[in-house]
Design an enzyme around this catalytic site. Structure first.
Site, short mmCIF file in Angstrom:
data_model
loop_
_atom_site.label_atom_id
_atom_site.label_comp_id
_atom_site.label_asym_id
_atom_site.label_seq_id
_atom_site.Cartn_x
_atom_site.Cartn_y
_atom_site.Cartn_z
N GLU A 145 -1.63 -6.97 -4.91
CA GLU A 145 -0.74 -8.10 -4.63
C GLU A 145 0.03 -7.80 -3.35
O GLU A 145 -0.02 -6.69 -2.83
CB GLU A 145 0.21 -8.37 -5.79
CG GLU A 145 1.15 -7.23 -6.12
CD GLU A 145 1.95 -7.45 -7.39
OE1 GLU A 145 1.56 -8.30 -8.20
OE2 GLU A 145 2.96 -6.74 -7.58
N HIS A 172 6.96 -9.38 -9.11
CA HIS A 172 7.25 -7.96 -9.18
C HIS A 172 8.23 -7.55 -8.09
O HIS A 172 8.27 -8.14 -7.01
CB HIS A 172 5.97 -7.14 -9.03
CG HIS A 172 5.10 -7.18 -10.24
ND1 HIS A 172 3.72 -7.11 -10.18
CD2 HIS A 172 5.39 -7.28 -11.56
CE1 HIS A 172 3.22 -7.16 -11.39
NE2 HIS A 172 4.21 -7.26 -12.25
#
Length: 295
Positions: free
Chosen positions: A212, A250
């Site tokens: 990511e 996150h």
């Protein structure tokens, strides 16, 4: 085979007496995981019953290991107590500790990750991760055990939900092990650690790597793949549409200027020979083509 976790793994649940620990202990036992003890300081001598079988609770990991011979722990304790919980597991010389807790201060994580690495004996996964599963053998963490079965694909992912989706998309092929390493800026095991383990595993034929935005972990993994991985790798990078400077999900998923973009990560992975999908479903389709080519 599998990596880091199999049917021989015997597991301690740190925080088993709490609501999350109790709930997920039940799920892990239902998946066949060998849960042998719980640890909650101050509650030693108690037990918690799962499926009519009492599981003993100890005050420390060392006591639990001495009594049961456990080699693995999974941490379901509040963020404020996670640092000490991991240190206790490392001091007990466990082989594997999986930290599910999210919201752990980065300073605490950096300290216990370094402590584990310096120990030379405890593999640490997490924090802020879903854990890992070797389907049909053992499941440590919160990965749903019914979404896929055993097979010959290895999966390493920063994202928990994308771990679940990829396992579901490729459920008819199956997985040797699926590992969620977590998306915090600092974590105990990296893409590279998992790639090395899958490369050495004779029962893993191909690897899916999910990354990511943020940081340079995927670029470093790509460089490692180019030099050391002979098995086919298919990749996906979440966050192609993420705005600069905004954390996406996150704590580590943030683009700063031109650093950490999905486009840059995709380019690095493709330069290393990794096929990269634009969506999870496209990534699964690419893996299907790889598996067909190996047949």
């Amino acid at each position: 085979m599998s990596i880091w976790l199999d049917q021989r793994s015997t597991v301690i649940v740190q925080g088993m007496t709490g609501s999350e620990g109790r709930k997920h202990t039940q799920r892990m036992i239902g998946a066949g995981t060998r849960i042998v003890a719980g640890v909650t300081p101050g509650k030693g001598g108690q037990s918690v019953t799962f499926e009519e079988a009492p599981v003993p609770v100890y005050n420390t990991v060392a006591e639990a290991k001495e009594a049961t011979g456990a080699n693995t722990s999974v941490v379901f304790v509040p963020a404020a107590f996670t640092r000490q919980a991991v240190i206790d597991a490392v001091d007990a010389a466990l082989d594997l500790t999986v930290v599910i807790t999210e919201g752990v201060p980065v300073k605490d994580t950096a300290e216990f990750v370094d402590y584990a690495r310096q120990s030379g004996h405890t593999r640490l996964i997490g924090p802020n991760c879903p854990g890992l599963i070797s389907p049909g053998k053992s499941n440590v963490g919160i990965i749903p055990p019914t979404i896929s079965g055993p097979g010959r694909i290895g999966l390493v992912s920063k994202s928990g939900t994308l771990t679940y989706q990829m396992m579901f998309e490729l459920r008819d092929i199956g997985f040797s092990t699926a590992v969620g390493i977590g998306g915090d800026p600092v974590n105990g095991s990296t893409h590279i650690d998992a790639l090395a383990a899958f490369e050495a595993d004779p029962d893993t034929d191909a690897i899916v790597m999910i990354g990511e935005i943020g940081g340079d972990a995927e670029e470093r993994a790509a460089a490692y793949i180019a030099e050391h991985v002979t098995k086919p790798v298919v990749g996906y990078v979440a966050g192609f549409t993420a705005p600069v400077g905004k954390t996406m999900g996150h704590a580590g998923a943030i683009v700063t200027g031109s650093v950490g973009t999905a486009k840059a990560k995709k380019a690095a992975m493709e330069a290393a020979g990794v096929q990269v999908g634009r969506t999870p479903s496209e990534t699964a389709s690419l893996m299907r083509e790889v598996i067909r080519g190996l047949a």
